[in-house]
Write an enzyme that holds these catalytic residues in place. Sequence first.
Site, PDB file in Angstrom:
ATOM      1  N   ASN A  28      39.368  52.201  40.996  1.00  0.00           N
ATOM      2  CA  ASN A  28      40.136  53.390  41.299  1.00  0.00           C
ATOM      3  C   ASN A  28      41.552  53.250  40.733  1.00  0.00           C
ATOM      4  O   ASN A  28      41.852  52.290  40.024  1.00  0.00           O
ATOM      5  CB  ASN A  28      40.134  53.632  42.815  1.00  0.00           C
ATOM      6  CG  ASN A  28      40.137  55.096  43.169  1.00  0.00           C
ATOM      7  OD1 ASN A  28      40.877  55.873  42.577  1.00  0.00           O
ATOM      8  ND2 ASN A  28      39.316  55.473  44.132  1.00  0.00           N
TER       9      ASN A  28
ATOM     10  N   HIS B  54      54.189  30.961  38.760  1.00  0.00           N
ATOM     11  CA  HIS B  54      55.347  30.204  38.313  1.00  0.00           C
ATOM     12  C   HIS B  54      55.602  29.046  39.268  1.00  0.00           C
ATOM     13  O   HIS B  54      55.240  29.116  40.445  1.00  0.00           O
ATOM     14  CB  HIS B  54      56.585  31.114  38.260  1.00  0.00           C
ATOM     15  CG  HIS B  54      56.395  32.286  37.349  1.00  0.00           C
ATOM     16  ND1 HIS B  54      56.581  32.203  35.994  1.00  0.00           N
ATOM     17  CD2 HIS B  54      55.995  33.563  37.596  1.00  0.00           C
ATOM     18  CE1 HIS B  54      56.327  33.366  35.444  1.00  0.00           C
ATOM     19  NE2 HIS B  54      55.965  34.211  36.397  1.00  0.00           N
TER      20      HIS B  54
ATOM     21  N   ALA C 116      40.995  45.957  53.067  1.00  0.00           N
ATOM     22  CA  ALA C 116      42.218  46.534  52.513  1.00  0.00           C
ATOM     23  C   ALA C 116      43.448  45.716  52.890  1.00  0.00           C
ATOM     24  O   ALA C 116      43.550  45.198  53.997  1.00  0.00           O
ATOM     25  CB  ALA C 116      42.388  47.969  53.014  1.00  0.00           C
TER      26      ALA C 116
ATOM     27  N   LYS D 105      40.908  35.594  54.935  1.00  0.00           N
ATOM     28  CA  LYS D 105      39.994  34.595  55.494  1.00  0.00           C
ATOM     29  C   LYS D 105      38.634  35.229  55.717  1.00  0.00           C
ATOM     30  O   LYS D 105      38.530  36.419  56.026  1.00  0.00           O
ATOM     31  CB  LYS D 105      40.522  34.074  56.825  1.00  0.00           C
ATOM     32  CG  LYS D 105      41.799  33.297  56.687  1.00  0.00           C
ATOM     33  CD  LYS D 105      42.272  32.765  58.009  1.00  0.00           C
ATOM     34  CE  LYS D 105      43.572  32.007  57.759  1.00  0.00           C
ATOM     35  NZ  LYS D 105      44.222  31.569  58.932  1.00  0.00           N
TER      36      LYS D 105
ATOM     37  N   ARG E 284      33.324  36.911  58.889  1.00  0.00           N
ATOM     38  CA  ARG E 284      31.942  36.760  59.322  1.00  0.00           C
ATOM     39  C   ARG E 284      31.007  36.924  58.137  1.00  0.00           C
ATOM     40  O   ARG E 284      31.403  37.398  57.082  1.00  0.00           O
ATOM     41  CB  ARG E 284      31.598  37.782  60.401  1.00  0.00           C
ATOM     42  CG  ARG E 284      31.621  39.221  59.924  1.00  0.00           C
ATOM     43  CD  ARG E 284      31.233  40.172  61.054  1.00  0.00           C
ATOM     44  NE  ARG E 284      31.260  41.559  60.653  1.00  0.00           N
ATOM     45  CZ  ARG E 284      30.240  42.221  60.095  1.00  0.00           C
ATOM     46  NH1 ARG E 284      29.108  41.592  59.851  1.00  0.00           N
ATOM     47  NH2 ARG E 284      30.371  43.494  59.794  1.00  0.00           N
TER      48      ARG E 284
END
Length: 147
Positions: free
Chosen positions: A36, A66, A111, A131, A134
Site C-alpha cells: 500500500n 550506523h 501495526a 515480539k 502467539r
Amino acid sequence: MLKRILGKTGNNIQIEPDFWCDYGYQIEVGENFYANHDLVILDTGGVRFGNNIFIAPFCGFHTSGHPIDFERRNQGLEYAYPICVGDNVWFGAGVQVMPGVTIGSNVVIGAGSIVVKDIPSDSVAFGNPCKTIRKITDDDRQSNWSR
C-alpha cells in the site's frame, strides 16, 4: 516499470505510490506482492520477500544502520544486513523492519511494530520491540477478527 527497477519479481506485483528505495535491484519479490501507500525499502543489504505478501501503508524495510558511537558515525560509517521475509506474510500499517531480520512464513506483524529480531513462522507478533505473541492456530480459521 517496477519490473525494471526491482532485482527479481513475480508476475503479479503491485506497489501503490509513493515508493522509495536506495537501489531497487537488490529487492526481490515473489508472486502476489502488494504494498500500500508510502513504502520505503532501503535495500543496500538486500531485501527478499516470498510469495503472497501484503504490506499496509507507511511501512519501511531498512537494511542500513550506523555505529552507536559518535566518532565512527561522524566519519560516515554505516553497515548493511539483509532482510528476508518468507511466504504469506501480512505487515500492518506503520511496521518498520530493521537490518538483519528474518521473518518466517505465515506471519502477521501488527501495526506500529518495530521488528528488530527474527520472527518465527506461523506466528502473530507485534510491539516495540516486536515480539512473538502467539502461534497461529486452526482456531484462527474459524473467526475473522479475533485478538
